[in-house]
Design a protein around this motif. Structure first.
Motif, PDB file in Angstrom:
ATOM      1  N   THR A 452       0.823  -1.211   0.000  1.00 41.37           N
ATOM      2  CA  THR A 452       0.000   0.000   0.000  1.00 41.37           C
ATOM      3  C   THR A 452       0.859   1.263   0.000  1.00 41.37           C
ATOM      4  O   THR A 452       2.026   1.240   0.402  1.00 41.37           O
ATOM      5  CB  THR A 452      -0.932   0.037   1.223  1.00 41.37           C
ATOM      6  OG1 THR A 452      -0.135   0.086   2.412  1.00 41.37           O
ATOM      7  CG2 THR A 452      -1.838  -1.179   1.260  1.00 41.37           C
ATOM      8  N   GLN A 490      -4.304   4.263  -6.680  1.00 39.36           N
ATOM      9  CA  GLN A 490      -3.051   4.144  -5.934  1.00 39.36           C
ATOM     10  C   GLN A 490      -2.418   5.501  -5.701  1.00 39.36           C
ATOM     11  O   GLN A 490      -2.764   6.501  -6.310  1.00 39.36           O
ATOM     12  CB  GLN A 490      -2.090   3.210  -6.665  1.00 39.36           C
ATOM     13  CG  GLN A 490      -1.327   3.828  -7.823  1.00 39.36           C
ATOM     14  CD  GLN A 490      -2.178   4.142  -9.032  1.00 39.36           C
ATOM     15  OE1 GLN A 490      -3.334   3.781  -9.106  1.00 39.36           O
ATOM     16  NE2 GLN A 490      -1.604   4.832  -9.995  1.00 39.36           N
ATOM     17  N   SER A 503      -4.662   2.278  -0.770  1.00 37.34           N
ATOM     18  CA  SER A 503      -4.747   1.474  -1.986  1.00 37.34           C
ATOM     19  C   SER A 503      -3.422   0.801  -2.301  1.00 37.34           C
ATOM     20  O   SER A 503      -2.342   1.332  -2.036  1.00 37.34           O
ATOM     21  CB  SER A 503      -5.184   2.351  -3.156  1.00 37.34           C
ATOM     22  OG  SER A 503      -6.461   2.896  -2.893  1.00 37.34           O
ATOM     23  N   SER A 504      -3.526  -0.368  -2.905  1.00 37.82           N
ATOM     24  CA  SER A 504      -2.347  -1.180  -3.207  1.00 37.82           C
ATOM     25  C   SER A 504      -1.764  -0.832  -4.567  1.00 37.82           C
ATOM     26  O   SER A 504      -2.452  -0.325  -5.455  1.00 37.82           O
ATOM     27  CB  SER A 504      -2.722  -2.665  -3.177  1.00 37.82           C
ATOM     28  OG  SER A 504      -3.219  -3.031  -1.900  1.00 37.82           O
ATOM     29  N   HIS A 505      -0.479  -1.144  -4.728  1.00 35.04           N
ATOM     30  CA  HIS A 505       0.218  -0.885  -5.986  1.00 35.04           C
ATOM     31  C   HIS A 505       0.389  -2.183  -6.764  1.00 35.04           C
ATOM     32  O   HIS A 505       0.791  -3.215  -6.212  1.00 35.04           O
ATOM     33  CB  HIS A 505       1.579  -0.257  -5.720  1.00 35.04           C
ATOM     34  CG  HIS A 505       1.496   1.187  -5.335  1.00 35.04           C
ATOM     35  ND1 HIS A 505       1.834   2.213  -6.178  1.00 35.04           N
ATOM     36  CD2 HIS A 505       1.069   1.785  -4.187  1.00 35.04           C
ATOM     37  CE1 HIS A 505       1.634   3.380  -5.589  1.00 35.04           C
ATOM     38  NE2 HIS A 505       1.178   3.143  -4.364  1.00 35.04           N
ATOM     39  N   GLN A 509       0.746   0.614 -13.468  1.00 37.75           N
ATOM     40  CA  GLN A 509       0.048   1.794 -12.975  1.00 37.75           C
ATOM     41  C   GLN A 509       0.974   3.012 -13.117  1.00 37.75           C
ATOM     42  O   GLN A 509       2.195   2.893 -12.999  1.00 37.75           O
ATOM     43  CB  GLN A 509      -0.347   1.629 -11.504  1.00 37.75           C
ATOM     44  CG  GLN A 509      -1.437   0.584 -11.290  1.00 37.75           C
ATOM     45  CD  GLN A 509      -1.779   0.401  -9.821  1.00 37.75           C
ATOM     46  OE1 GLN A 509      -0.905   0.442  -8.957  1.00 37.75           O
ATOM     47  NE2 GLN A 509      -3.045   0.190  -9.533  1.00 37.75           N
ATOM     48  N   THR A 511       1.984   6.628 -11.537  1.00 37.83           N
ATOM     49  CA  THR A 511       1.903   7.319 -10.252  1.00 37.83           C
ATOM     50  C   THR A 511       2.950   8.426 -10.221  1.00 37.83           C
ATOM     51  O   THR A 511       4.011   8.297 -10.837  1.00 37.83           O
ATOM     52  CB  THR A 511       2.163   6.340  -9.093  1.00 37.83           C
ATOM     53  OG1 THR A 511       1.399   5.149  -9.282  1.00 37.83           O
ATOM     54  CG2 THR A 511       1.784   6.948  -7.749  1.00 37.83           C
TER      55      THR A 511
END
Length: 604
Positions: A452, A490, A503-505, A509, A511
């Motif tokens: 997270t 995330q 929220s999890s990675h 994704q 970021t």
């Protein structure tokens, strides 16, 4: 008359008119949030009610108006901005210790007597927010009264709801068809044995249906609702706004278009005795009470799907970073030359950067209001320079520049802090180097899939903590693909209260990583890149991820105290600068390449 004084007088007059309305309606307090019926971060002008009644233009905050008080809650990103904008009005600042936390609720309920009344527009509050509010109000038998038209006779020239054209976002850039996305939602319905999935978040709707418009500042979203069933699909938005390609796509996918203001009527009819999945954190309370069947709450499945980018979206983002890097390089060259002979305003700097981005292919606009903070203004985290109220920038001292753009193939967000001339003091170089070390520390991390953001956040803060320093915002956020610049799910945050922290990675994704430091009245520092999460290795302990930096822009080495960097940190910086130069150089002139090569010189 001073612009802030004139504004304060108007705000006080509006508050008086609201209190007159409250008196007639027998309302003891009124709550006005910053959002719209879709819980959006940025809202259309029609929904800027909190700004209208408070005079505060920041994107986050809650206003409470009682018979003798006007109190606004916002977090530390906006404290200095509030003091500047509202110092002569009657609105008083209440400093939130945690961003987005509902700290105003306990304050208000302690203030009010039993059997009093709170007014609010149910459309502007999620189910979760109302549930939290009622958990406090019921203890004192405080009534909640829905007042959707409270501003009707006060905000006389209120902007209308958006009516701009809605266009199709091509699969060339989205990488997935509308049908393929809808099928995933329908498969979810079958797995859950549920009849409908109701969507109200504008970014999810834009992604699901591959549509874009200009309803919201800086974000190409469409004001709409969507109800997806196992067979029937309903889309609530004025049909006259649709361009032919969108109509064709909707017809091909059997999407029934209904007017936006018909959503409540149709929800009551269509969902009667049916099972519907909703997200309690985003669904507004008025929609909730008109969904007549069984409601099942879960975090939006579209949000989860959207956060993981497909190959087309990832490649589009990489192309955006090249375009953005070229624009930024040309801009910084212009700024350096300009300051050799003249001063230039913070406002003009923002306008000029936007000009260079406009020259790039597929450019659609800024992704947020550009932040150009010279010297002390850099410490105002969400500072926006205006033409009539900004500093003149000279060829000396420090400048923070946070900006981003929307391209049809992606969204960008970057912050750089640069030194303009003279010799930076030890205080600044130590702080800047700590921020850089924090960025490198998080970006170079290898971590288990599903970790997270709150677990990762401390790696960026550790070098600052070591010096007794910190920053009052999250370390990063998800970012969209020609969508929201602050995209759930995330991110990195130092508290589990915000979604970004919990929220999890996962792999693929996008970021941001953006540690900073802000010394009020002196300077601000922030370094921000967009990173892509990737699988680094797989072992008997599971899948491990790493970050790849996508942003392409030099990091100012004149502010670095190299003695504070480790060999690994120096190697990272040199490798990053090599990547920046090698990637951007084919798109630059000979003179521009010479300039960039100097900025990317190896540090020993």
């Amino acid at each position: 008359m001073n612009v802030f004084l004139k504004k304060a007088i108007m705000v006080n007059e509006r508050l008086k008119a609201l209190r007159d309305f409250m008196s007639i309606q027998k309302i003891d307090a009124f709550i006005i949030p910053s959002t719209d019926p879709h819980q959006s971060e940025y809202v259309a002008d029609h929904w800027k009610l909190r700004e209208y009644f408070s005079g505060f233009t920041g994107s986050a905050g809650t206003l409470i108006v009682t018979k003798d008080r006007a109190a606004l809650w916002t977090d530390s990103r906006y404290f200095l901005q509030f003091e500047e904008e509202c110092k002569t009005s009657e609105v008083q600042l209440h400093k939130q210790s945690i961003p987005h936390a509902p700290e105003h609720v306990a304050w208000l309920c302690n203030l009010l007597n039993t059997e009093t009344c709170i007014g609010l527009d149910f459309r502007l509050f999620s189910i979760s927010q109302i549930n939290y509010l009622t958990s406090h109000t019921t203890l004192k038998n405080i009534q909640l009264k829905n007042q959707p038209n409270f501003a009707k006779n006060i905000w006389i020239n209120r902007p209308s709801l958006p009516n701009t054209p809605i266009y199709h976002h091509s699969i060339k850039y989205s990488g997935a068809s509308t049908l393929s996305k809808i099928r995933k939602i329908q498969e979810r319905l079958k797995d859950k044995n549920v009849d409908f999935y109701f969507f109200s978040s504008l970014d999810e709707i834009a992604w699901l249906f591959n549509i874009r418009s200009s309803d919201v500042d800086y974000t190409p979203l469409v004001t709409a609702y969507a109800l997806i069933g196992k067979q029937d699909i309903y889309f609530f938005c004025d049909k006259k706004r649709f361009t032919p390609p969108v109509i064709n796509d909707f017809d091909a996918n059997n999407v029934f278009i209904k007017n936006y203001d018909e959503v409540i009527t149709y929800l009551s009819e269509i969902t009667y005795n049916k099972k519907t999945i909703v997200d309690f954190s985003t669904l507004n309370y008025e929609s909730f009470v008109n969904l007549k069947g069984t409601l099942i709450s879960e975090k939006s499945y579209a949000k989860t799907l959207k956060s993981v980018k497909n190959i087309t979206e990832i490649e589009g983002s990489k192309k955006c970073m090249i375009k953005d890097g070229v624009a930024l390089t040309k801009f910084f060259i212009w700024l350096e030359k300009k300051l050799c002979k003249n001063v230039v305003s913070e406002y003009e700097i923002g306008q000029k950067l936007n000009y260079f981005r406009q020259q790039q292919d597929l450019y659609k606009g800024e992704s947020f209001a550009t932040i150009v903070g010279y010297k002390k203004n850099g410490a105002i985290i969400h500072y926006t320079a205006t033409k009539d109220n900004c500093l003149l920038v000279k060829n000396e001292n420090i400048l923070l520049l946070d900006s981003g753009a929307q391209y049809e193939d992606g969204t960008t967000d970057i912050t750089r802090t640069i030194w303009l001339g003279g010799t930076p003091c030890k205080k600044i170089t130590t702080a800047y180097t700590a921020v850089l070390k924090g960025y490198i520390g998080l970006e170079q991390l290898v971590f288990p899939r599903g970790t997270t953001g709150v677990q990762l956040d401390a790696f960026a803060r550790a070098p600052l903590w070591k010096n007794g320093l910190d920053y009052p915002h999250g370390t990063g956020h998800g970012i969209g693909s020609f969508g929201m610049v602050h995209e759930p799910d995330q991110g990195f945050a130092s508290t589990t209260v915000t979604e970004r922290g919990t929220s999890s990675h996962f792999e693929n994704q996008l970021t941001t990583i953006e540690p900073g430091l802000y010394i009020s009245g002196e300077f601000g520092i922030r370094i921000e890149n967009i990173v892509l999460s990737k699988i680094q290795k797989t072992s008997s302990f599971g899948i491990f991820l790493e970050f790849e930096p996508l942003t392409l822009c030099y990091i100012d080495t004149t502010l670095i105290n190299a003695n504070l960097l480790t060999i690994d940190e120096k190697n990272w910086l040199n490798a990053y600068h090599s990547k920046v130069y090698q990637t951007l150089s084919p798109f630059l002139t000979k003179e521009e390449n010479i300039w960039l090569a100097k900025k990317c010189t190896k540090i020993n």
